[in-house]
Design a protein around this motif. Structure first.
Motif, PDB file in Angstrom:
ATOM      1  N   GLU A   9       0.827  -1.199   0.000  1.00 52.22           N
ATOM      2  CA  GLU A   9       0.000   0.000   0.000  1.00 52.22           C
ATOM      3  C   GLU A   9       0.860   1.247   0.000  1.00 52.22           C
ATOM      4  OE1 GLU A   9      -2.985   0.179   2.963  1.00 52.22           O
ATOM      5  OE2 GLU A   9      -3.870  -1.734   2.400  1.00 52.22           O
ATOM      6  N   LYS A  10       1.978   1.182   0.711  1.00 51.64           N
ATOM      7  CA  LYS A  10       2.873   2.327   0.786  1.00 51.64           C
ATOM      8  C   LYS A  10       3.530   2.594  -0.566  1.00 51.64           C
ATOM      9  CE  LYS A  10       6.518   4.275   3.573  1.00 51.64           C
ATOM     10  NZ  LYS A  10       7.484   4.058   4.635  1.00 51.64           N
ATOM     11  N   ARG A  11       3.788   1.589  -1.353  1.00 50.85           N
ATOM     12  CA  ARG A  11       4.458   1.732  -2.636  1.00 50.85           C
ATOM     13  C   ARG A  11       3.493   2.085  -3.767  1.00 50.85           C
ATOM     14  NH1 ARG A  11       9.799   1.262  -3.175  1.00 50.85           N
ATOM     15  NH2 ARG A  11      10.834   0.053  -1.588  1.00 50.85           N
ATOM     16  N   ARG A  12       2.204   2.107  -3.495  1.00 51.62           N
ATOM     17  CA  ARG A  12       1.220   2.426  -4.530  1.00 51.62           C
ATOM     18  C   ARG A  12       1.460   3.860  -5.013  1.00 51.62           C
ATOM     19  NH1 ARG A  12      -4.747   1.579  -2.929  1.00 51.62           N
ATOM     20  NH2 ARG A  12      -4.166  -0.571  -3.325  1.00 51.62           N
ATOM     21  N   PRO A  13       1.495   4.072  -6.326  1.00 58.92           N
ATOM     22  CA  PRO A  13       1.721   5.430  -6.841  1.00 58.92           C
ATOM     23  C   PRO A  13       0.594   6.375  -6.431  1.00 58.92           C
ATOM     24  CG  PRO A  13       1.957   3.812  -8.592  1.00 58.92           C
ATOM     25  CD  PRO A  13       1.422   3.087  -7.392  1.00 58.92           C
ATOM     26  N   ASP A  14       0.958   7.606  -6.180  1.00 56.33           N
ATOM     27  CA  ASP A  14       0.004   8.643  -5.811  1.00 56.33           C
ATOM     28  C   ASP A  14      -0.666   9.140  -7.097  1.00 56.33           C
ATOM     29  OD1 ASP A  14      -1.376  10.836  -4.904  1.00 56.33           O
ATOM     30  OD2 ASP A  14       0.267  11.588  -3.667  1.00 56.33           O
ATOM     31  N   ARG A  15      -1.931   8.757  -7.293  1.00 62.79           N
ATOM     32  CA  ARG A  15      -2.630   9.085  -8.536  1.00 62.79           C
ATOM     33  C   ARG A  15      -2.833  10.588  -8.717  1.00 62.79           C
ATOM     34  NH1 ARG A  15      -7.569   5.261  -8.167  1.00 62.79           N
ATOM     35  NH2 ARG A  15      -6.715   4.710  -6.166  1.00 62.79           N
ATOM     36  N   ALA A  16      -3.123  11.294  -7.628  1.00 60.95           N
ATOM     37  CA  ALA A  16      -3.311  12.746  -7.739  1.00 60.95           C
ATOM     38  C   ALA A  16      -2.020  13.419  -8.197  1.00 60.95           C
ATOM     39  CB  ALA A  16      -3.769  13.316  -6.407  1.00 60.95           C
ATOM     40  N   ALA A  17      -0.893  12.972  -7.664  1.00 54.86           N
ATOM     41  CA  ALA A  17       0.389  13.541  -8.073  1.00 54.86           C
ATOM     42  C   ALA A  17       0.694  13.197  -9.530  1.00 54.86           C
ATOM     43  CB  ALA A  17       1.505  13.050  -7.160  1.00 54.86           C
ATOM     44  N   LEU A  18       0.300  12.015  -9.970  1.00 54.48           N
ATOM     45  CA  LEU A  18       0.508  11.651 -11.375  1.00 54.48           C
ATOM     46  C   LEU A  18      -0.338  12.517 -12.307  1.00 54.48           C
ATOM     47  CD1 LEU A  18       0.735   7.757 -11.162  1.00 54.48           C
ATOM     48  CD2 LEU A  18       2.576   9.380 -11.653  1.00 54.48           C
ATOM     49  N   VAL A  19      -1.548  12.867 -11.868  1.00 57.31           N
ATOM     50  CA  VAL A  19      -2.391  13.770 -12.661  1.00 57.31           C
ATOM     51  C   VAL A  19      -1.735  15.146 -12.753  1.00 57.31           C
ATOM     52  CG1 VAL A  19      -4.613  14.990 -12.701  1.00 57.31           C
ATOM     53  CG2 VAL A  19      -4.546  12.543 -12.224  1.00 57.31           C
ATOM     54  N   ILE A  20      -1.195  15.620 -11.636  1.00 58.73           N
ATOM     55  CA  ILE A  20      -0.510  16.916 -11.637  1.00 58.73           C
ATOM     56  C   ILE A  20       0.707  16.859 -12.559  1.00 58.73           C
ATOM     57  CG2 ILE A  20       0.823  18.515 -10.204  1.00 58.73           C
ATOM     58  CD1 ILE A  20      -1.160  17.809  -7.922  1.00 58.73           C
ATOM     59  N   ALA A  22       1.070  14.967 -15.175  1.00 59.82           N
ATOM     60  CA  ALA A  22       0.574  14.959 -16.555  1.00 59.82           C
ATOM     61  C   ALA A  22       0.146  16.358 -16.985  1.00 59.82           C
ATOM     62  CB  ALA A  22      -0.588  13.976 -16.697  1.00 59.82           C
ATOM     63  N   LEU A  23      -0.506  17.101 -16.093  1.00 63.91           N
ATOM     64  CA  LEU A  23      -0.916  18.467 -16.426  1.00 63.91           C
ATOM     65  C   LEU A  23       0.287  19.378 -16.628  1.00 63.91           C
ATOM     66  CD1 LEU A  23      -3.974  18.888 -14.025  1.00 63.91           C
ATOM     67  CD2 LEU A  23      -4.013  18.601 -16.518  1.00 63.91           C
ATOM     68  N   LEU A  24       1.310  19.216 -15.802  1.00 64.45           N
ATOM     69  CA  LEU A  24       2.535  19.995 -15.984  1.00 64.45           C
ATOM     70  C   LEU A  24       3.202  19.664 -17.313  1.00 64.45           C
ATOM     71  CD1 LEU A  24       4.070  19.855 -12.393  1.00 64.45           C
ATOM     72  CD2 LEU A  24       3.390  21.918 -13.626  1.00 64.45           C
ATOM     73  N   MET A  25       3.218  18.397 -17.654  1.00 69.53           N
ATOM     74  CA  MET A  25       3.804  17.980 -18.933  1.00 69.53           C
ATOM     75  C   MET A  25       3.003  18.565 -20.095  1.00 69.53           C
ATOM     76  SD  MET A  25       6.160  16.338 -20.548  1.00 69.53           S
ATOM     77  CE  MET A  25       6.893  15.239 -19.359  1.00 69.53           C
ATOM     78  N   ALA A  26       1.677  18.511 -19.997  1.00 66.76           N
ATOM     79  CA  ALA A  26       0.832  19.072 -21.052  1.00 66.76           C
ATOM     80  C   ALA A  26       1.058  20.577 -21.191  1.00 66.76           C
ATOM     81  CB  ALA A  26      -0.642  18.778 -20.764  1.00 66.76           C
ATOM     82  N   GLY A  62      10.647  19.764 -16.327  1.00 66.88           N
ATOM     83  CA  GLY A  62      11.421  19.237 -15.199  1.00 66.88           C
ATOM     84  C   GLY A  62      10.561  18.972 -13.980  1.00 66.88           C
ATOM     85  N   LEU A  63       9.647  19.893 -13.681  1.00 68.09           N
ATOM     86  CA  LEU A  63       8.740  19.691 -12.548  1.00 68.09           C
ATOM     87  C   LEU A  63       7.821  18.501 -12.760  1.00 68.09           C
ATOM     88  CD1 LEU A  63       7.765  23.366 -11.648  1.00 68.09           C
ATOM     89  CD2 LEU A  63       9.099  21.771 -10.251  1.00 68.09           C
ATOM     90  N   SER A  64       7.402  18.287 -14.001  1.00 62.66           N
ATOM     91  CA  SER A  64       6.521  17.143 -14.266  1.00 62.66           C
ATOM     92  C   SER A  64       7.265  15.829 -14.052  1.00 62.66           C
ATOM     93  CB  SER A  64       5.944  17.214 -15.674  1.00 62.66           C
ATOM     94  OG  SER A  64       6.932  16.961 -16.640  1.00 62.66           O
ATOM     95  N   ILE A  65       8.513  15.748 -14.499  1.00 65.95           N
ATOM     96  CA  ILE A  65       9.310  14.537 -14.298  1.00 65.95           C
ATOM     97  C   ILE A  65       9.543  14.312 -12.803  1.00 65.95           C
ATOM     98  CG2 ILE A  65      11.555  13.459 -14.740  1.00 65.95           C
ATOM     99  CD1 ILE A  65       9.699  13.617 -17.195  1.00 65.95           C
ATOM    100  N   TRP A  66       9.915  15.366 -12.103  1.00 69.98           N
ATOM    101  CA  TRP A  66      10.176  15.277 -10.664  1.00 69.98           C
ATOM    102  C   TRP A  66       8.919  14.835  -9.911  1.00 69.98           C
ATOM    103  CZ3 TRP A  66      11.572  20.071  -7.208  1.00 69.98           C
ATOM    104  CH2 TRP A  66      11.973  19.631  -5.950  1.00 69.98           C
ATOM    105  N   THR A  67       7.761  15.422 -10.259  1.00 72.69           N
ATOM    106  CA  THR A  67       6.504  15.068  -9.603  1.00 72.69           C
ATOM    107  C   THR A  67       6.145  13.610  -9.881  1.00 72.69           C
ATOM    108  OG1 THR A  67       5.754  17.355  -9.825  1.00 72.69           O
ATOM    109  CG2 THR A  67       4.074  15.703  -9.361  1.00 72.69           C
ATOM    110  N   ALA A  68       6.352  13.148 -11.102  1.00 72.74           N
ATOM    111  CA  ALA A  68       6.045  11.750 -11.436  1.00 72.74           C
ATOM    112  C   ALA A  68       6.945  10.791 -10.653  1.00 72.74           C
ATOM    113  CB  ALA A  68       6.198  11.522 -12.934  1.00 72.74           C
ATOM    114  N   ILE A  69       8.229  11.109 -10.540  1.00 69.16           N
ATOM    115  CA  ILE A  69       9.147  10.252  -9.780  1.00 69.16           C
ATOM    116  C   ILE A  69       8.717  10.182  -8.316  1.00 69.16           C
ATOM    117  CG2 ILE A  69      11.515  10.093  -8.893  1.00 69.16           C
ATOM    118  CD1 ILE A  69      12.416  11.199 -11.643  1.00 69.16           C
TER     119      ILE A  69
END
Length: 161
Positions: A9-20, A22-26, A62-69
């Protein structure tokens, strides 16, 4: 819970952060594409008008890559439960203001935004906050339109004065 379940459960990706992310990348792609599609003026200079938008696009990238990581690592802190009702009141107030600004004028449209925002923060009933908001917005309109000679949308209330 077993230790493996907790770690899973702890290793599950944070979906809200992944959306952010993706929006930064877009946003990065849109800014870079929009800048590239316009003709660059000042070609004689090394730093022209297109430089700063490219810097912003690279920063967003850069922020989008950092947020995804960070999202995949699960390093973001636990967020509190968010109430949707206040957000809807504020967004509804903004929508009402934008739709009514030319028709009803600055004072009435902004007064409704004031009342919706006050309602979102749990302050006062609408029958009380709408007139207060309209009066405050009218004072702002008088200061800007009459005192500073700036153009704000005038409605029926503003036309009386």
């Amino acid at each position: 819970m077993s230790r493996d379940t907790q770690q899973q459960e702890k290793r599950r990706p944070d979906r809200a952060a992944l959306v952010i992310a993706a929006l930064l990348m877009a946003a990065s792609v849109v800014i870079a594409w929009n800048t590239a599609s316009h003709s660059a003026g000042g070609a004689y200079a090394r730093v022209g008008p297109a430089t700063f938008p490219y810097v912003i696009a690279v920063a967003f990238f850069g922020l989008s890559i950092w947020t995804a990581i960070e999202a995949f690592r699960g390093d973001f802190p636990e967020r509190e439960h968010q109430e949707i009702s206040p957000i809807l009141w504020i967004v509804g107030g903004l929508a009402a203001q934008m739709l009514l600004l030319k028709v009803a004028g600055f004072s009435i449209a902004t007064g409704l935004l004031f009342a919706a925002t006050a309602r979102a923060f749990g302050r006062g009933p609408l029958w009380k906050t709408i007139p207060i908001g309209i009066v405050l917005a009218f004072v702002v309109w008088v200061i800007f339109a009459k005192g500073l000679q700036l153009s704000l949308p005038a409605g029926p209330l503003e036309r009386l004065f």
